[in-house]
Design an enzyme around this catalytic site. Structure first.
Site, PDB file in Angstrom:
ATOM      1  N   LEU A   1      38.156  37.921  17.581  1.00 55.52           N
ATOM      2  CA  LEU A   1      37.693  36.573  17.230  1.00 55.52           C
ATOM      3  C   LEU A   1      38.649  35.490  17.742  1.00 55.52           C
ATOM      4  O   LEU A   1      38.866  34.473  17.101  1.00 55.52           O
ATOM      5  CB  LEU A   1      37.483  36.455  15.717  1.00 55.52           C
ATOM      6  CG  LEU A   1      36.449  37.427  15.140  1.00 55.52           C
ATOM      7  CD1 LEU A   1      36.315  37.257  13.634  1.00 55.52           C
ATOM      8  CD2 LEU A   1      35.087  37.236  15.806  1.00 55.52           C
TER       9      LEU A   1
ATOM     10  N   LYS B   1      32.006  41.090  38.120  1.00 54.67           N
ATOM     11  CA  LYS B   1      32.914  40.096  37.513  1.00 54.67           C
ATOM     12  C   LYS B   1      34.266  40.075  38.230  1.00 54.67           C
ATOM     13  O   LYS B   1      34.867  39.019  38.426  1.00 54.67           O
ATOM     14  CB  LYS B   1      33.104  40.374  36.017  1.00 54.67           C
ATOM     15  CG  LYS B   1      34.058  39.378  35.329  1.00 54.67           C
ATOM     16  CD  LYS B   1      33.503  37.978  35.342  1.00 54.67           C
ATOM     17  CE  LYS B   1      34.390  36.834  34.932  1.00 54.67           C
ATOM     18  NZ  LYS B   1      35.577  36.969  34.201  1.00 54.67           N
TER      19      LYS B   1
ATOM     20  N   GLY C   1      35.666  34.991  21.618  1.00 50.36           N
ATOM     21  CA  GLY C   1      34.818  35.767  20.710  1.00 50.36           C
ATOM     22  C   GLY C   1      34.162  34.879  19.665  1.00 50.36           C
ATOM     23  O   GLY C   1      32.971  35.006  19.375  1.00 50.36           O
TER      24      GLY C   1
ATOM     25  N   SER D   1      31.592  35.034  32.079  1.00 52.54           N
ATOM     26  CA  SER D   1      32.366  33.963  32.705  1.00 52.54           C
ATOM     27  C   SER D   1      31.974  32.596  32.171  1.00 52.54           C
ATOM     28  O   SER D   1      30.823  32.365  31.821  1.00 52.54           O
ATOM     29  CB  SER D   1      32.175  33.984  34.218  1.00 52.54           C
ATOM     30  OG  SER D   1      32.898  32.909  34.787  1.00 52.54           O
ATOM     31  N   GLY D   2      32.948  31.720  32.168  1.00 56.39           N
ATOM     32  CA  GLY D   2      32.683  30.332  31.770  1.00 56.39           C
ATOM     33  C   GLY D   2      33.730  29.802  30.815  1.00 56.39           C
ATOM     34  O   GLY D   2      33.627  28.680  30.343  1.00 56.39           O
ATOM     35  N   GLY D   3      34.722  30.635  30.518  1.00 52.91           N
ATOM     36  CA  GLY D   3      35.788  30.196  29.623  1.00 52.91           C
ATOM     37  C   GLY D   3      35.273  29.949  28.220  1.00 52.91           C
ATOM     38  O   GLY D   3      34.150  30.343  27.870  1.00 52.91           O
TER      39      GLY D   3
ATOM     40  N   ARG E   1      47.413  52.926  70.394  1.00 55.14           N
ATOM     41  CA  ARG E   1      47.269  54.122  69.554  1.00 55.14           C
ATOM     42  C   ARG E   1      47.150  55.369  70.423  1.00 55.14           C
ATOM     43  O   ARG E   1      47.718  56.416  70.131  1.00 55.14           O
ATOM     44  CB  ARG E   1      46.034  54.001  68.640  1.00 55.14           C
ATOM     45  CG  ARG E   1      46.144  52.922  67.579  1.00 55.14           C
ATOM     46  CD  ARG E   1      44.934  52.900  66.650  1.00 55.14           C
ATOM     47  NE  ARG E   1      44.919  54.031  65.743  1.00 55.14           N
ATOM     48  CZ  ARG E   1      44.000  54.976  65.723  1.00 55.14           C
ATOM     49  NH1 ARG E   1      42.982  54.941  66.569  1.00 55.14           N
ATOM     50  NH2 ARG E   1      44.071  55.972  64.866  1.00 55.14           N
TER      51      ARG E   1
ATOM     52  N   HIS F   1      33.701  38.158  41.300  1.00 53.19           N
ATOM     53  CA  HIS F   1      33.578  36.756  40.887  1.00 53.19           C
ATOM     54  C   HIS F   1      34.978  36.143  40.766  1.00 53.19           C
ATOM     55  O   HIS F   1      35.251  35.054  41.269  1.00 53.19           O
ATOM     56  CB  HIS F   1      32.831  36.681  39.536  1.00 53.19           C
ATOM     57  CG  HIS F   1      32.945  35.362  38.836  1.00 53.19           C
ATOM     58  ND1 HIS F   1      34.094  34.966  38.178  1.00 53.19           N
ATOM     59  CD2 HIS F   1      32.072  34.335  38.697  1.00 53.19           C
ATOM     60  CE1 HIS F   1      33.920  33.759  37.670  1.00 53.19           C
ATOM     61  NE2 HIS F   1      32.697  33.358  37.971  1.00 53.19           N
ATOM     62  N   ASN F   2      35.867  36.864  40.107  1.00 51.96           N
ATOM     63  CA  ASN F   2      37.216  36.327  39.908  1.00 51.96           C
ATOM     64  C   ASN F   2      38.001  36.266  41.217  1.00 51.96           C
ATOM     65  O   ASN F   2      38.796  35.346  41.418  1.00 51.96           O
ATOM     66  CB  ASN F   2      37.978  37.166  38.878  1.00 51.96           C
ATOM     67  CG  ASN F   2      37.553  36.824  37.458  1.00 51.96           C
ATOM     68  OD1 ASN F   2      36.432  36.379  37.236  1.00 51.96           O
ATOM     69  ND2 ASN F   2      38.423  37.049  36.500  1.00 51.96           N
TER      70      ASN F   2
ATOM     71  N   ARG G   1      49.859  33.017  44.852  1.00 47.73           N
ATOM     72  CA  ARG G   1      50.301  33.057  43.444  1.00 47.73           C
ATOM     73  C   ARG G   1      51.647  33.763  43.386  1.00 47.73           C
ATOM     74  O   ARG G   1      52.537  33.378  42.632  1.00 47.73           O
ATOM     75  CB  ARG G   1      49.264  33.761  42.571  1.00 47.73           C
ATOM     76  CG  ARG G   1      48.028  32.906  42.378  1.00 47.73           C
ATOM     77  CD  ARG G   1      47.266  33.226  41.130  1.00 47.73           C
ATOM     78  NE  ARG G   1      45.964  32.571  41.168  1.00 47.73           N
ATOM     79  CZ  ARG G   1      45.099  32.545  40.169  1.00 47.73           C
ATOM     80  NH1 ARG G   1      45.384  33.143  39.032  1.00 47.73           N
ATOM     81  NH2 ARG G   1      43.951  31.938  40.282  1.00 47.73           N
TER      82      ARG G   1
ATOM     83  N   GLU H   1      36.871  33.246  42.728  1.00 44.72           N
ATOM     84  CA  GLU H   1      37.488  32.160  41.926  1.00 44.72           C
ATOM     85  C   GLU H   1      38.926  31.901  42.406  1.00 44.72           C
ATOM     86  O   GLU H   1      39.313  30.744  42.629  1.00 44.72           O
ATOM     87  CB  GLU H   1      37.471  32.600  40.459  1.00 44.72           C
ATOM     88  CG  GLU H   1      38.214  31.737  39.471  1.00 44.72           C
ATOM     89  CD  GLU H   1      38.243  32.399  38.069  1.00 44.72           C
ATOM     90  OE1 GLU H   1      37.164  32.678  37.524  1.00 44.72           O
ATOM     91  OE2 GLU H   1      39.355  32.642  37.551  1.00 44.72           O
ATOM     92  N   TYR H   2      39.706  32.952  42.588  1.00 44.74           N
ATOM     93  CA  TYR H   2      41.078  32.797  43.095  1.00 44.74           C
ATOM     94  C   TYR H   2      41.055  32.081  44.450  1.00 44.74           C
ATOM     95  O   TYR H   2      41.854  31.188  44.710  1.00 44.74           O
ATOM     96  CB  TYR H   2      41.729  34.167  43.314  1.00 44.74           C
ATOM     97  CG  TYR H   2      42.447  34.793  42.144  1.00 44.74           C
ATOM     98  CD1 TYR H   2      41.836  34.943  40.912  1.00 44.74           C
ATOM     99  CD2 TYR H   2      43.746  35.288  42.299  1.00 44.74           C
ATOM    100  CE1 TYR H   2      42.495  35.565  39.861  1.00 44.74           C
ATOM    101  CE2 TYR H   2      44.414  35.899  41.257  1.00 44.74           C
ATOM    102  CZ  TYR H   2      43.787  36.043  40.033  1.00 44.74           C
ATOM    103  OH  TYR H   2      44.440  36.662  39.009  1.00 44.74           O
TER     104      TYR H   2
END
Ligand code: 6PG
Length: 469
Positions: free
Chosen positions: A12, A183, A16, A129-131, A447, A186-187, A288, A190-191
């Site tokens: 929670l 997901k 949540g 997703s969506g915070g 090679r 998606h992230n 990052r 997002e990065y």
């Protein structure tokens, strides 16, 4: 025993709690479990007057849920998920459904799926997703697992999800860990987008000389055009935020170290495993990492001046427009990389993924929602087997046009010594992708030279080896 609740949430924290309140607002009674009494109280306070109940007691929580129980977990990815599942098992009945709504690594999801299947418990890995705001008002939801399990939870997800163009931003995506894989990508995207925006900010600030007020106005205007997206919108708002603990703007007081929880890195790692290039996501993860090396950067900075050439005078307005066009080009390419990875993973892992559906449910609610996704949805509708968005005729004009702006912007950035690993990666990706003959014939020759690895020829079939000396 009171078995009146349609939906249960474990964890929670703000996500949540907001998700539960959203479920209750949509006509479903929802129960929440958290070991922290303060979080239970926060839920009950905010949920006053709604069909919401919180508890710290697992057995009581399970007892409140209607069978088959629908229990969603929003707890930190990793061992916490396994611990919660373990704690639930003695209380569950066959056919109950556990939904992991966190950013779990997709291979963990596969493992948990098998573990629970053996015990007759249904399991789904679901990206959300969506915070915090998305959880409360309408997230994008990416469910994967077994389709019959989705039938049980689908109506609740469809009620709480965001809407885009009149359709809910949720749909069953595919087998096994499909939801968590989507997901993850998606992230990764997002990065990539966040890093592109950071580099654009650097150029606008340090080459074009824009103030924070001008940056705010510029991103705001862009958000009304082709770049319309959640990330551009929040970027414009960030530049308008005054520092509440001193003078000036908050953005100038924030330490330039960006943290990460792993989803971007996993995307890059898995893309390497599958042999799909995602250089813009790689660049974002790399930056990052470099941002975290603050002490080292501070030691090095005094030894090198930033501008490495005589910098020509800047036409500010022209540069700003070019950065906008370059960003549009770069956004397109970043989605194209992520979607290409999804196309490959769909086959490799037999997810049964439909990329039009993915583009559709990303149009609203999620962090990477953007106007551009509607064109992508259309591209997959026109060509369902499309491997890479660059191959769609829909994007030929913006790519042809955007590349010129990008070349010009990168020249300026380089003259100023500004790092543009992500922006330039999009142009290099494009230049390599559109090149019918790359210089990698030389790599293959090397090679064969040192390792007798053989090569193919352009003029006849077969594998060839040469004694080079
Ligand atoms: C979302 C976000 C969310 C979270 C990221 C942040 O879709 O709502 O992606 O899941 O904010 O995981 O990731 P990092 O902490 O790695 O930047």
């Amino acid at each position: 025993m009171n078995t009146t609740y349609d939906f249960g949430m474990i964890g929670l924290g703000v996500m949540g709690r907001n998700f539960i309140l959203n479920v209750a607002d949509n006509g479903y009674a929802a129960a929440g479990l958290d070991l922290d009494q303060a979080k239970v109280e926060a839920l009950e306070q905010e949920g006053a007057g709604k069909a919401v109940k919180g508890t710290t007691d697992t057995a009581a929580f399970i007892g409140m849920l209607k069978p088959p129980r629908k229990i969603m977990l929003l707890v930190p990815a990793g061992s916490a998920v396994d611990q919660v599942i373990e704690s639930l098992l003695p209380h569950l009945d066959e056919g109950d459904l556990i939904i992991d709504g966190g950013n779990s690594f997709f291979e963990d999801t596969n493992r948990r799926f098998e573990q629970l299947k053996a015990k007759g418990i249904q399991f789904m890995g679901v990206g959300v997703s969506g915070g915090a705001e998305g959880a409360r008002r309408g997230p994008s939801i990416m469910p994967g697992g077994q389709e019959d399990a989705y039938q049980i939870i689908g109506p609740i997800f469809e009620a709480v999800a965001a809407e885009a163009k009149g359709e809910p931003c949720v749909a069953f995506l595919g087998q096994g860990a499909a939801g968590h894989y989507v997901k993850m990508v998606h992230n990764g995207i997002e990065y990539g987008l966040m890093q592109l925006l950071a580099e654009a900010y650097d150029i606008l600030k340090n080459a074009a000389g824009l103030s924070n007020e001008q940056l705010h106005e510029t991103f705001k205007k862009w958000n009304e055009g082709a770049l319309e997206s959640f990330l551009v919108e929040i970027t414009s708002k960030i530049f308008a935020k005054a520092d509440d603990q001193g003078d000036g703007w908050l953005i100038d007081k924030i330490l330039d170290k960006a943290k990460q929880k792993g989803t971007g890195k996993w995307t890059s790692q898995n893309a390497m495993d599958l042999g799909i290039p995602v250089p813009t996501i790689d660049a974002a993860v790399t930056l990052r990492g470099i941002s975290a090396l603050k002490t080292e950067r501070q030691k090095l900075a005094p030894h090198y001046t930033r501008a490495i050439e005589q910098v020509p005078t800047i036409d500010q307005e022209r540069l700003v427009n070019q950065v906008g066009e370059a960003l549009h080009f770069a956004f397109l390419i970043t989605y194209a990389q992520g979607m290409h990875l999804l196309a490959e993973a769909a086959e490799e892992y037999e997810f049964g993924l439909d990329l039009q559906t993915v583009a559709k449910i990303w149009r609203g609610g999620c962090i990477i929602r953007a106007e551009i996704l509607e064109d992508m949805r259309q591209a997959y509708a026109d060509q369902p087997a499309l491997r890479n968005l660059l191959l769609s005729p829909i994007f030929q004009a913006p790519l042809r046009y955007g590349q010129h702006a990008m070349r010009s912007v990168l020249q300026t950035a380089m003259q100023h010594g500004l790092p543009t690993l992500a922006l330039s990666s999009t142009l290099h990706y494009f230049d390599a992708f559109r090149d019918a003959r790359l210089p990698l014939n030389l790599v293959q020759a090397q090679r064969d030279f040192f390792g007798s690895h053989t090569y193919e020829r352009v003029d006849r079939e077969g594998a060839f080896h040469t004694e080079w000396e």
